[in-house]
Design a protein around this motif. Structure first.
Motif, PDB file in Angstrom:
ATOM      1  N   THR A 137      19.795  77.511 -75.421  1.00  0.00           N
ATOM      2  CA  THR A 137      19.991  75.910 -73.818  1.00  0.00           C
ATOM      3  C   THR A 137      18.510  75.532 -73.293  1.00  0.00           C
ATOM      4  OG1 THR A 137      19.591  78.090 -72.584  1.00  0.00           O
ATOM      5  CG2 THR A 137      22.077  77.595 -73.440  1.00  0.00           C
ATOM      6  N   SER A 138      17.361  76.450 -73.766  1.00  0.00           N
ATOM      7  CA  SER A 138      16.531  76.388 -73.373  1.00  0.00           C
ATOM      8  C   SER A 138      16.128  76.091 -71.815  1.00  0.00           C
ATOM      9  CB  SER A 138      15.637  74.749 -74.281  1.00  0.00           C
ATOM     10  OG  SER A 138      15.959  74.495 -75.257  1.00  0.00           O
ATOM     11  N   ILE A 139      17.014  76.592 -71.200  1.00  0.00           N
ATOM     12  CA  ILE A 139      17.131  76.914 -69.777  1.00  0.00           C
ATOM     13  C   ILE A 139      16.545  77.503 -69.619  1.00  0.00           C
ATOM     14  CG2 ILE A 139      18.143  76.959 -67.585  1.00  0.00           C
ATOM     15  CD1 ILE A 139      20.604  75.311 -68.603  1.00  0.00           C
ATOM     16  N   GLN A 140      15.670  77.254 -68.808  1.00  0.00           N
ATOM     17  CA  GLN A 140      14.535  78.975 -68.389  1.00  0.00           C
ATOM     18  C   GLN A 140      14.848  80.194 -68.432  1.00  0.00           C
ATOM     19  OE1 GLN A 140      11.154  78.372 -65.645  1.00  0.00           O
ATOM     20  NE2 GLN A 140      10.843  80.226 -65.538  1.00  0.00           N
ATOM     21  N   GLY A 141      14.688  81.151 -68.568  1.00  0.00           N
ATOM     22  CA  GLY A 141      15.802  82.310 -68.609  1.00  0.00           C
ATOM     23  C   GLY A 141      16.775  83.030 -69.345  1.00  0.00           C
ATOM     24  N   LEU A 142      17.677  81.686 -69.309  1.00  0.00           N
ATOM     25  CA  LEU A 142      18.627  81.884 -69.727  1.00  0.00           C
ATOM     26  C   LEU A 142      19.026  82.452 -71.220  1.00  0.00           C
ATOM     27  CD1 LEU A 142      22.264  81.758 -68.769  1.00  0.00           C
ATOM     28  CD2 LEU A 142      22.081  79.057 -70.334  1.00  0.00           C
ATOM     29  N   ASP A 143      18.285  82.110 -72.117  1.00  0.00           N
ATOM     30  CA  ASP A 143      18.371  82.397 -73.146  1.00  0.00           C
ATOM     31  C   ASP A 143      17.747  83.869 -73.950  1.00  0.00           C
ATOM     32  OD1 ASP A 143      19.024  80.207 -74.245  1.00  0.00           O
ATOM     33  OD2 ASP A 143      17.599  78.851 -74.933  1.00  0.00           O
ATOM     34  N   GLU A 144      17.071  83.924 -73.373  1.00  0.00           N
ATOM     35  CA  GLU A 144      16.373  85.648 -72.506  1.00  0.00           C
ATOM     36  C   GLU A 144      17.968  86.474 -72.135  1.00  0.00           C
ATOM     37  OE1 GLU A 144      13.390  88.338 -69.966  1.00  0.00           O
ATOM     38  OE2 GLU A 144      13.161  85.675 -69.895  1.00  0.00           O
ATOM     39  N   ILE A 145      18.716  86.233 -71.277  1.00  0.00           N
ATOM     40  CA  ILE A 145      20.110  86.674 -70.560  1.00  0.00           C
ATOM     41  C   ILE A 145      20.580  87.403 -71.691  1.00  0.00           C
ATOM     42  CG2 ILE A 145      22.008  86.829 -69.071  1.00  0.00           C
ATOM     43  CD1 ILE A 145      19.678  85.512 -67.202  1.00  0.00           C
ATOM     44  N   THR A 146      20.927  85.996 -72.602  1.00  0.00           N
ATOM     45  CA  THR A 146      21.926  85.636 -73.842  1.00  0.00           C
ATOM     46  C   THR A 146      21.543  86.435 -74.785  1.00  0.00           C
ATOM     47  OG1 THR A 146      21.464  83.653 -73.709  1.00  0.00           O
ATOM     48  CG2 THR A 146      23.323  84.102 -72.209  1.00  0.00           C
ATOM     49  N   GLY A 147      20.093  86.783 -74.899  1.00  0.00           N
ATOM     50  CA  GLY A 147      20.114  86.804 -76.854  1.00  0.00           C
ATOM     51  C   GLY A 147      20.013  85.230 -77.351  1.00  0.00           C
ATOM     52  N   GLY A 148      19.628  84.841 -76.842  1.00  0.00           N
ATOM     53  CA  GLY A 148      19.328  83.085 -77.777  1.00  0.00           C
ATOM     54  C   GLY A 148      20.130  82.118 -77.550  1.00  0.00           C
ATOM     55  N   GLY A 149      20.913  82.119 -76.398  1.00  0.00           N
ATOM     56  CA  GLY A 149      21.698  81.027 -76.284  1.00  0.00           C
ATOM     57  C   GLY A 149      23.442  81.293 -76.562  1.00  0.00           C
ATOM     58  N   LEU A 150      23.534  80.161 -76.511  1.00  0.00           N
ATOM     59  CA  LEU A 150      25.359  79.725 -76.310  1.00  0.00           C
ATOM     60  C   LEU A 150      26.065  80.309 -77.111  1.00  0.00           C
ATOM     61  CD1 LEU A 150      26.051  77.540 -73.949  1.00  0.00           C
ATOM     62  CD2 LEU A 150      25.689  79.512 -73.303  1.00  0.00           C
ATOM     63  N   PRO A 151      26.792  80.942 -77.955  1.00  0.00           N
ATOM     64  CA  PRO A 151      27.446  81.131 -79.154  1.00  0.00           C
ATOM     65  C   PRO A 151      28.053  80.263 -80.092  1.00  0.00           C
ATOM     66  CG  PRO A 151      29.779  81.152 -76.786  1.00  0.00           C
ATOM     67  CD  PRO A 151      28.086  81.081 -76.938  1.00  0.00           C
ATOM     68  N   LYS A 152      26.737  79.279 -80.959  1.00  0.00           N
ATOM     69  CA  LYS A 152      27.623  78.334 -81.765  1.00  0.00           C
ATOM     70  C   LYS A 152      28.392  77.786 -82.168  1.00  0.00           C
ATOM     71  CE  LYS A 152      24.286  76.096 -85.147  1.00  0.00           C
ATOM     72  NZ  LYS A 152      23.717  75.306 -84.815  1.00  0.00           N
ATOM     73  N   GLY A 153      29.409  77.055 -82.302  1.00  0.00           N
ATOM     74  CA  GLY A 153      30.634  76.261 -82.512  1.00  0.00           C
ATOM     75  C   GLY A 153      31.365  76.501 -81.943  1.00  0.00           C
ATOM     76  N   ARG A 154      31.625  77.486 -80.772  1.00  0.00           N
ATOM     77  CA  ARG A 154      32.373  78.232 -79.835  1.00  0.00           C
ATOM     78  C   ARG A 154      32.371  77.370 -78.534  1.00  0.00           C
ATOM     79  NH1 ARG A 154      32.567  83.841 -81.309  1.00  0.00           N
ATOM     80  NH2 ARG A 154      32.399  83.939 -84.026  1.00  0.00           N
ATOM     81  N   PRO A 155      33.328  77.918 -77.157  1.00  0.00           N
ATOM     82  CA  PRO A 155      33.808  77.252 -76.439  1.00  0.00           C
ATOM     83  C   PRO A 155      32.992  77.863 -75.203  1.00  0.00           C
ATOM     84  CG  PRO A 155      36.025  77.787 -77.341  1.00  0.00           C
ATOM     85  CD  PRO A 155      34.542  78.331 -78.127  1.00  0.00           C
ATOM     86  N   THR A 156      32.359  77.465 -74.230  1.00  0.00           N
ATOM     87  CA  THR A 156      32.257  78.174 -73.323  1.00  0.00           C
ATOM     88  C   THR A 156      32.350  77.881 -71.516  1.00  0.00           C
ATOM     89  OG1 THR A 156      29.390  79.428 -74.365  1.00  0.00           O
ATOM     90  CG2 THR A 156      29.857  78.912 -72.295  1.00  0.00           C
ATOM     91  N   LEU A 157      32.504  78.893 -71.403  1.00  0.00           N
ATOM     92  CA  LEU A 157      33.084  78.495 -69.657  1.00  0.00           C
ATOM     93  C   LEU A 157      31.842  78.917 -68.517  1.00  0.00           C
ATOM     94  CD1 LEU A 157      35.546  77.240 -67.852  1.00  0.00           C
ATOM     95  CD2 LEU A 157      36.239  79.915 -67.830  1.00  0.00           C
ATOM     96  N   VAL A 158      31.722  77.693 -67.654  1.00  0.00           N
ATOM     97  CA  VAL A 158      31.122  77.638 -67.075  1.00  0.00           C
ATOM     98  C   VAL A 158      31.774  77.378 -65.294  1.00  0.00           C
ATOM     99  CG1 VAL A 158      28.857  77.139 -65.950  1.00  0.00           C
ATOM    100  CG2 VAL A 158      28.744  76.808 -68.031  1.00  0.00           C
ATOM    101  N   CYS A 159      31.931  78.614 -65.109  1.00  0.00           N
ATOM    102  CA  CYS A 159      32.627  78.228 -63.135  1.00  0.00           C
ATOM    103  C   CYS A 159      31.960  78.414 -62.108  1.00  0.00           C
ATOM    104  CB  CYS A 159      34.436  79.104 -63.563  1.00  0.00           C
ATOM    105  SG  CYS A 159      33.560  81.053 -63.672  1.00  0.00           S
ATOM    106  N   GLY A 160      32.495  78.220 -61.612  1.00  0.00           N
ATOM    107  CA  GLY A 160      31.557  78.569 -59.887  1.00  0.00           C
ATOM    108  C   GLY A 160      32.103  77.421 -58.649  1.00  0.00           C
ATOM    109  N   GLY A 161      31.629  77.814 -57.665  1.00  0.00           N
ATOM    110  CA  GLY A 161      32.561  76.601 -56.754  1.00  0.00           C
ATOM    111  C   GLY A 161      31.854  75.499 -56.255  1.00  0.00           C
TER     112      GLY A 161
END
Length: 576
Positions: A17-41
């Motif tokens: 993602t190159s979003i600061q800190g997020l790739d560290e948390i997810t171990g490299g980024g979002l699943p390639k070729g798969r869907p990711t849900l981002v939810c919140g208020g």
């Protein structure tokens, strides 16, 4: 036994993602070729998160992206992104980004089993093929399914949409509004996504806190804590500080405190670089002054200092320090010193932490000052403040940055206990205390603890002068610790007694010298008498010896004249 084939582990392909800190948390980024849900208020940053994923993918990873919006128009998206430094028009022109707004009218949706998203598939397919997209964003699903009350049809169509996107091989982000008691309003999107990220924007005690949590991630390990994140002029940034541990290295280098006698109290060398220092005491004891003296010493060594102040403005602090001979203005002009002043109530603890770490990463200081840390304590949030400071201390130690904290204590309480109970995090703890005697209020300083070094266990009088900080010896006697005028009076008394002692010594030395001189004179007189008497006696002895010799000679002469017998010893025979 036959050798079993060794099992080969294969990491799940990921899109950074190159979003600061997020790739560290997810171990490299979002699943390639798969869907990711981002939810919140509302207002938690879902659209910004998705937009940065596309922009960074196009800029840094050469992966063009498609942004399908069901709420905001292309012009609105472009205008919003400009404030973050994203030129979407340029990316669109270079076919790196495809922006498309799809307006959904509730009346256009058929409430029947034949309802499908074929039209949407066609438009997404066209966008993907036009720019060779590798990433797709659908923002937001509520608008798409607002007119579809049947959850079974919704689940079926959503599954079909995600399955179709998987076949296309694109990494997809789907944004959705959070529901009551569920991650989304419909409560089903999380079950058909490979990765679910929850963005939370809560308000506690009239302060807002933004936190991110990876709810699930199929086929990959990930951080499970809540992580603070920021949305500022630089965009979206996550701070995975809870992942820090106790594996940081320790430095053996020592740095001066800026106060020579305090260096002496710390085995003559000062603090360890990269350690944590706490100065605690009641109001007016000089905590900020000690911090400023340390700042001046650090800047003199050409080190960068970041000063977080939560009670005074930078100009007021600089003015006050000039009154005791500490001029911080030159270091501000050279850029070696930078202030960040804010009220603790300006935003929540996690945002304070996120802001502090972001500034530290940007400025890269050698020393960080927090003055005072107990300003964060509001009500009964002691535990939350300690957790925040624990994260900050771990981060600073990992960076080998020397941290200097001040803490205000209340008079009459146990001063060896801080409001937030962080003594276990501190390497060197200096305690300032009031000493009231003789109608005066003076200051005292002692080292409560200093890990890894020998240090003084004595109290020193702490004075703020027009040329800086001075540490003086205190008087400890039957009346206790004496400081101020009582110490001066005792010094005067001791000086008078010392003068009397010196005079008595001089008198005794003079008397002893007189006795020695008298003794030497007496010895000289006795020696003279002895010499005179010796001369007379020697004369008498000489005369007596002469008389004896003459008597012997006369006897021998008389014997010869009488022709007497010869001495037997001389002849050896006896004749008759």
């Amino acid at each position: 036994m036959k050798n079993k084939a060794k099992f080969q582990r294969h990491a799940l392909p990921k899109s950074p993602t190159s979003i600061q800190g997020l790739d560290e948390i997810t171990g490299g980024g979002l699943p390639k070729g798969r869907p990711t849900l981002v939810c919140g208020g509302a207002g938690c940053g879902k659209t910004l998160f998705a937009m940065e994923f596309l922009v960074y993918g196009a800029r840094q990873h050469n992966e063009p992206g498609v942004f399908i919006s069901f709420e905001e128009t292309e012009q609105e998206l472009t205008a919003n992104a400009v404030s973050l430094g994203f030129d979407l028009d340029d990316l669109v022109e270079r076919k790196k980004i495809w922006l498309e707004h799809i307006h959904i009218e509730q009346g256009e949706i058929e409430h029947s089993g034949n309802y499908d998203l074929e039209g949407l598939f066609i438009r997404i397919h066209h966008a993907i093929e036009s720019i060779g997209a590798k990433r797709v964003v659908l923002d937001t699903l509520e608008s798409l399914f607002s007119g579809l009350p049947n959850p079974y049809i919704l689940r079926s169509e959503l599954r079909r949409l995600l399955r179709w996107l998987k076949k296309k091989g694109v990494t997809t982000i789907i944004t959705a509004e959070r529901g009551e008691g569920t991650l989304t309003r419909n409560g089903i999107e999380e079950f058909v996504s490979d990765c679910v990220i929850l963005l939370d924007h809560r308000v506690n005690d009239q302060t807002s806190i933004r936190q991110l949590r990876v709810v699930k991630y199929r086929g990959s390990t990930h951080g499970t804590n809540e992580y603070p994140f920021l949305i500022d002029e630089d965009g979206f940034s996550v701070l995975p500080v809870t992942s820090l541990g106790l594996n940081y290295s320790s430095s053996l280098e020592r740095i001066s405190t800026g106060i020579p006698r305090l260096d002496t109290m710390l085995s003559g060398k000062g603090y360890f670089r990269g350690s944590t220092v706490l100065v605690s005491g009641t109001a007016g004891t000089g905590k900020t002054s000690i911090a400023s003296q340390f700042v001046e010493a650090a800047c003199t060594r050409k080190e960068r200092v970041l000063f977080f102040t939560f009670e005074e403005s930078p100009s007021q602090l600089v003015r006050n320090m000039c009154s005791i001979g500490i001029d911080l203005n030159p270091w501000l002009k050279t850029g070696l010193l930078q202030f960040h002043a804010t009220r603790p109530t300006h935003y929540g603890l996690e945002t304070h932490l996120a802001t502090s770490i972001k500034m530290i990463n940007d400025y890269e200081p050698n020393v960080v000052i927090l003055d005072p840390i107990n300003a964060f304590v509001i009500g009964e949030n002691h535990t939350e403040v300690k957790i925040m400071l624990l994260r900050l201390v771990d981060f600073l130690k990992m960076k080998r940055i020397t941290a200097f904290f001040t803490s205000l204590t209340s008079a009459g309480e146990n001063m060896e206990i801080t409001d937030i109970y962080i003594s276990s995090l501190i390497d060197t703890w200096l305690l300032l205390r009031d000493i009231e005697i003789g109608g005066e209020r003076n200051r005292g300083l002692y080292v409560l603890k200093s890990r890894g070094m020998a240090h003084s266990n004595q109290i020193r009088e702490f004075k703020l002068t027009d040329h800086g900080i001075e540490l003086l010896d205190v008087y400890v006697g039957l009346e206790g610790v004496l400081t101020g005028s009582a110490r001066i009076a005792q010094e005067t008394k001791d000086e008078a007694e010392q003068l009397l002692r010196q005079q008595e010594i001089v008198r005794k030395q003079f008397a002893l010298e007189r006795k020695r001189e008298a003794m030497e004179a007496q010895i000289l007189m006795l020696r003279s008498e002895y010499e005179a008497e010796e001369s007379e006696v020697l004369k008498v002895i000489g005369i007596d010896k002469m008389r004896i010799d003459r008597f012997t000679h006369n006897n021998e002469k008389m014997a010869k004249s009488r022709k007497g017998d010869v001495d037997i010893k001389s002849t050896g025979t006896n004749k008759t």
